[in-house]
Design a protein around this motif. Structure first.
Motif, short mmCIF file in Angstrom:
data_model
loop_
_atom_site.label_atom_id
_atom_site.label_comp_id
_atom_site.label_asym_id
_atom_site.label_seq_id
_atom_site.Cartn_x
_atom_site.Cartn_y
_atom_site.Cartn_z
N ARG A 154 3.95 21.87 -2.62
CA ARG A 154 4.69 22.70 -3.58
C ARG A 154 6.18 22.34 -3.59
NH1 ARG A 154 3.72 28.86 -2.78
NH2 ARG A 154 5.14 28.84 -4.57
N HIS A 155 6.75 22.08 -2.43
CA HIS A 155 8.19 21.87 -2.34
C HIS A 155 8.57 20.46 -1.90
CE1 HIS A 155 8.64 26.18 -2.85
NE2 HIS A 155 7.82 26.38 -1.84
N ARG A 156 7.58 19.62 -1.58
CA ARG A 156 7.93 18.29 -1.09
C ARG A 156 6.85 17.30 -1.45
NH1 ARG A 156 9.02 17.36 5.25
NH2 ARG A 156 6.77 17.77 5.30
N ILE A 157 7.29 16.10 -1.79
CA ILE A 157 6.40 14.97 -2.03
C ILE A 157 6.70 13.93 -0.96
CG2 ILE A 157 5.75 13.13 -3.61
CD1 ILE A 157 6.60 14.94 -5.91
N THR A 158 5.71 13.61 -0.15
CA THR A 158 5.87 12.64 0.93
C THR A 158 5.21 11.34 0.53
OG1 THR A 158 5.86 14.43 2.56
CG2 THR A 158 5.51 12.20 3.37
N ALA A 159 5.98 10.27 0.54
CA ALA A 159 5.47 8.94 0.18
C ALA A 159 5.62 8.01 1.38
CB ALA A 159 6.23 8.38 -1.02
N ARG A 160 4.53 7.38 1.76
CA ARG A 160 4.52 6.38 2.83
C ARG A 160 4.04 5.06 2.25
NH1 ARG A 160 2.93 11.17 5.37
NH2 ARG A 160 4.10 11.67 7.27
N ALA A 210 0.86 -1.18 0.00
CA ALA A 210 0.00 0.00 0.00
C ALA A 210 0.89 1.23 0.00
CB ALA A 210 -0.94 0.02 1.20
N ALA A 211 0.39 2.30 -0.60
CA ALA A 211 1.18 3.53 -0.71
C ALA A 211 0.26 4.72 -0.54
CB ALA A 211 1.92 3.60 -2.04
N ARG A 212 0.75 5.73 0.14
CA ARG A 212 0.03 7.00 0.32
C ARG A 212 0.98 8.12 -0.09
NH1 ARG A 212 -0.76 3.55 4.12
NH2 ARG A 212 1.01 4.33 5.32
#
Length: 228
Positions: free
Chosen positions: A179-185, A172-174
């Motif tokens: 604007r300045h950051r992409i957070t992937a969990r 699973a991925a969220r």
């Protein structure tokens, strides 16, 4: 015997040199790099020309116009009535008396001034900022500097989520795009979490580059092991 290539004078035609050039390259426009543009240089060149699109501000403009219209119509009707010989409206007499009798340091006067100042600051901020913070500007094509394109954050998050789910071991991925950051969990079902994190970072970097954003956000990846 090797045939004589002939004199290399000014009027000679370099037929062998022309034959060595592939036909596809003969039709390339001058100045174009056949090996393809450098993504990093294209990002720097076009990133300064691409900006977030400006919002039309329809709702604030409609609210301000409605308030001004109602106040102007009410004042105009009352002035016309006074000019026609009728007494002034009660609300205008009451407002004039309150403004004439209350001091400047009165609570209601200070409250009204604070509200007016807050509304003014709000309108100035709306006028000087582009809005549409949920849209990410994309790079301008080299031949069309006036072309503007943007990508919705939710759409970008969906594309990155699909790419993350293709990584082996990710259950699973969220994805959260700012604007300045992409957070992937991501939840890791099998494989070593460190290897999954490295593969996920690589895949997300490639997918982010495919989005052709003018200012690519940096990617932060967090994984956790899930055995159940």
């Amino acid at each position: 015997m090797t045939p004589d290539p002939g004199p290399s004078g000014r009027g000679s035609t370099p037929s062998a040199s022309r034959a060595a050039v592939p036909p596809a390259k003969e039709h390339e426009p001058p100045g174009r790099d056949v090996s393809g543009p450098d993504p990093a240089s294209g990002r720097r060149d076009a990133g300064h020309r691409s900006h977030r699109p400006w919002s039309a501000r329809r709702v604030p403009a409609a609210l301000v116009a409605s308030v001004i219209l109602v106040a102007a119509v009410a004042a105009l009707v009352d002035v016309i009535a006074v000019r026609a010989g009728h007494p002034a409206a009660a609300w205008r007499r009451h407002l004039a008396d309150e403004l004439a009798t209350r001091s400047v340091d009165d609570v209601w006067m200070l409250t009204g001034a604070a509200v007016a100042a807050a509304v003014g600051v709000w309108l100035i901020v709306l006028a000087l900022t582009p809005g549409l913070r949920h849209r990410l500007p994309q790079r301008c094509p080299a031949g069309c500097p006036r072309l503007r394109a943007s990508l919705d954050r939710d759409g970008a998050a969906g594309l990155l989520r699909d790419a993350a789910l293709r990584v082996p071991g990710v259950g699973a991925a969220r994805i959260r795009v700012r604007r300045h950051r992409i957070t992937a969990r991501a939840d890791v079902r099998f494989r070593d979490p460190r290897q999954v994190k490295d593969d996920l970072t690589t895949v997300l970097d490639e997918e982010r580059d495919r989005l052709a954003l003018a200012r690519p956000p940096r990617i932060v990846v967090r994984v956790r092991q899930r055995t159940g």
